[in-house]
Design an enzyme around this catalytic site. Structure first.
Site, short mmCIF file in Angstrom:
data_model
loop_
_atom_site.label_atom_id
_atom_site.label_comp_id
_atom_site.label_asym_id
_atom_site.label_seq_id
_atom_site.Cartn_x
_atom_site.Cartn_y
_atom_site.Cartn_z
CG ASP A 47 -80.78 -7.40 -78.89
OD1 ASP A 47 -81.82 -6.80 -79.24
OD2 ASP A 47 -79.77 -6.80 -78.44
CG ASP A 51 -81.23 -2.34 -82.61
OD1 ASP A 51 -81.84 -1.82 -83.56
OD2 ASP A 51 -81.09 -3.58 -82.49
CG ASP A 224 -82.55 12.79 -67.16
OD1 ASP A 224 -83.73 12.50 -67.39
OD2 ASP A 224 -81.92 12.33 -66.19
CD GLU A 283 -87.06 15.12 -66.56
OE1 GLU A 283 -87.89 14.44 -65.94
OE2 GLU A 283 -85.87 15.18 -66.21
C1 NOJ Z 1 -86.04 11.56 -66.03
C2 NOJ Z 1 -86.13 10.45 -67.01
O1 NOJ Z 1 -87.14 10.73 -67.95
C3 NOJ Z 1 -86.40 9.20 -66.23
O2 NOJ Z 1 -86.72 8.12 -67.06
C4 NOJ Z 1 -85.20 8.91 -65.36
O3 NOJ Z 1 -85.48 7.80 -64.54
C5 NOJ Z 1 -84.87 10.10 -64.47
N1 NOJ Z 1 -84.90 11.34 -65.16
C6 NOJ Z 1 -83.49 9.94 -63.87
O4 NOJ Z 1 -82.52 10.08 -64.85
#
Ligand code: NOJ
Length: 544
Positions: A47, A51, A224, A283
């Site tokens: 598609d 995935d 994140d 992160e």
């Molecule tokens: C960090 C992520 O790596 C990024 O891609 C995302 O836009 C932001 N956090 C918000 O979630």
């Protein structure tokens, strides 16, 4: 370049499948973790979007490359307002990416191949389609369903001004007004409302979500916005514009607040309750290596991304300083440092380092430097192919919300997300049978896995050789320090257990005494008479 080189240690590295599941203690301290941006790695159903079945089919490539683990970007149910970082249901796989059974199969197959699996968790915000946010919108001002988010009345005579001056990372105000007059906070896109982590249900729900994926067998989480979940009490104004430029250089009322650490401590306890060393990776953007180290104290997360190395220019003195500062900061809390050059949010490092032939030479040398350092290394899909940023994407194919929010001025993240080429020909260079969601440059045929495999001068074979040597010399990823040797300006010379590494960042060759037996070089180089002409923008590994 390895064609004329004898390997440091003879004999093949053990196949990933031969490595017993838990034979290594603290596997994560020196692990090479390969980042799969799921939408752009491999498309199993044709598609045009990558995935989970596509990823699963390509896992043998990653095991053979020499990765220890795979980090998968979000594949949960999502309207894709921000490439899946807007999650509508944390326990469901979006049909775009497959099914829960596909996730289960992927984890099993990875484990059979000796690869661990880290999944992304997005706790700072949900999608605006999440059941909680729908309920919040349906509720009234001050209603209980609004308390899981940050709803506030506006300022001004009629509440027509946002509650404070915070700006979205993607541009524009960090607040959006709803029809009844309240405003809600979104540090990213309006489709990504921020959760209020003071609400007990938020904490309880995320504990359940983590357990759900741990029970399925994942080996950890990339967290994140791990630095953003707690906001300063009272949500005070900042008093400056262009706040995005302050991220990572100072503590802001919405980033790197001390309160986040208590959440990470509780998650560490949860992770430690599972067998097999499940890990948490932050992160986090913090102003200094010292503040970054707070995220990886012994009772908090296992790793945090070291963006200071990623942000460093191609400059020997600056790189040395960042390496020293990064190591000192993490060593002070007993954690490993992480090294990363590219990811799905930044311009690919071939291009950051100047692009073209020079950018590629520097990128190859930087990768070898990174792989010679103690700690854990992150490799972003396609960097092992030497892919550059795609800088000429037409506006009408772009999907990055930051492109639209910032009027195309900043945050161009689509160019590092173009699906990777597997074959020299065929539909989307082997990405899938149905094209690709972002167009690939024609020049990528020659950069495909197929085109580079077996070519000793290729970037792919350079990564394979470096990763094999790193595994054969376990002391390389271990330890906490590097021993710097005297070197001319613009040259880095460092010693690690069993290995010396020299990097020439200058645009001219440099003559040096040979420190050992040459085992790997990023550019052709032959020692003569006890000396070596270190090529411009190159790195050499020496057995010592
Ligand atoms: C960090 C992520 O790596 C990024 O891609 C995302 O836009 C932001 N956090 C918000 O979630």
């Amino acid at each position: 370049m390895t064609q004329e080189l004898a390997p440091v240690v003879h004999g093949e590295a053990p196949a990933a499948a031969d490595r017993p599941e838990d034979a290594q203690t603290d596997w994560w301290r020196s692990a090479v973790i390969y980042q799969v941006y799921v939408r752009s790695f491999a498309d199993g159903d044709g598609d045009g979007v990558g995935d989970l079945p596509g990823v699963r089919a390509r896992l043998p490539y990653l095991a053979e490359l020499g990765a220890d683990a795979v980090w998968l970007t979000p594949f949960y149910a999502s309207p894709q307002a921000d490439g899946g970082y807007d999650v509508a249901d944390y326990r469901t796989v979006d049909p775009l990416f497959g099914s829960l059974a596909d996730a289960d199969d992927l984890v099993r197959t990875a484990h059979e191949l000796g690869l661990r699996v880290i999944v992304d968790i997005v706790p700072n915000h949900t999608s605006d389609r999440h059941a909680w946010f729908r309920a919040a919108l349906a509720d009234r001002h001050g209603g209980p369903d609004r308390e899981r988010y940050h709803f506030r009345p506006g300022k001004g005579v009629n509440g027509e001004l946002p509650p404070n001056d915070w700006e979205s990372v993607f541009g524009g105000p960090a607040w959006t007004r709803v029809p009844d007059g309240d405003w809600y906070l979104h540090l990213f896109a309006p489709e990504q409302p921020d959760l209020d982590w003071d609400h007990p249900e938020v904490r309880e729900e995320f504990d359940r979500i983590l357990r759900f994926w741990l029970d399925l067998g994942v080996d950890g989480f990339r967290i994140d916005v791990a630095h953003g979940m707690v906001k300063a009490p009272g949500l005070p104004d900042i008093g400056h514009q262009e706040q995005v430029t302050m991220i990572g250089s100072q503590v802001l009322p919405f980033f790197d607040q001390d309160g986040v650490h208590e959440i990470h401590r509780s998650w560490r306890r949860l992770l430690d309750g599972y067998p097999g060393q499940r890990i948490g990776v932050a992160e986090a953007w913090a102003p200094t290596p010292e503040r970054m180290a707070l995220y990886v104290r012994p009772d908090e997360l296992h790793q945090a991304f070291n963006f200071h190395f990623l942000r460093c220019d191609w400059d020997a003195a600056a790189m040395r300083a960042v390496i020293d500062e990064s190591l000192a900061a993490t060593v002070s809390v007993g954690a490993p440092t992480t090294w990363v050059l590219s990811n799905h949010d930044v311009v690919r490092h071939v291009t950051r380092y100047g692009g073209g032939a020079t950018g590629l030479r520097r990128a190859r040398a930087a990768a070898m430097l990174m792989l010679a350092l103690p700690g854990s290394v992150y490799v972003y899909q396609g960097e092992e192919l030497g892919l550059p940023e795609v800088t000429d994407l037409p506006d009408d194919v772009r999907q990055d919300p930051s492109f639209f929010r910032a009027n195309g001025q900043d945050g161009l993240r689509d160019g590092c997300r173009v699906p990777i080429p597997w074959t020299a020909g065929g539909s989307s260079y082997g990405f899938g049978s149905g094209g690709s969601w972002l167009p690939q440059p024609a020049s990528w045929a020659g950069l495909s896995v197929e085109a580079q495999t077996g070519d000793p001068a290729s970037t792919l074979e350079l990564y394979r050789a470096a990763l094999r040597l790193r595994r054969e010399l376990p002391g390389l990823g271990a330890g906490e320090s590097v021993h710097w040797q005297d070197a001319p300006e613009g040259v880095l010379a460092l010693a690690r257990p069993g290995l010396a590494c020299t990097v020439n960042t200058r645009s001219t060759p440099v003559e040096l005494p040979v420190p050992g037996r040459l085992v790997l070089s990023s550019e052709p180089a032959t020692p003569t008479g006890g000396n070596i002409r270190l090529p411009a923008h190159s790195c050499i590994w020496w057995a010592i």
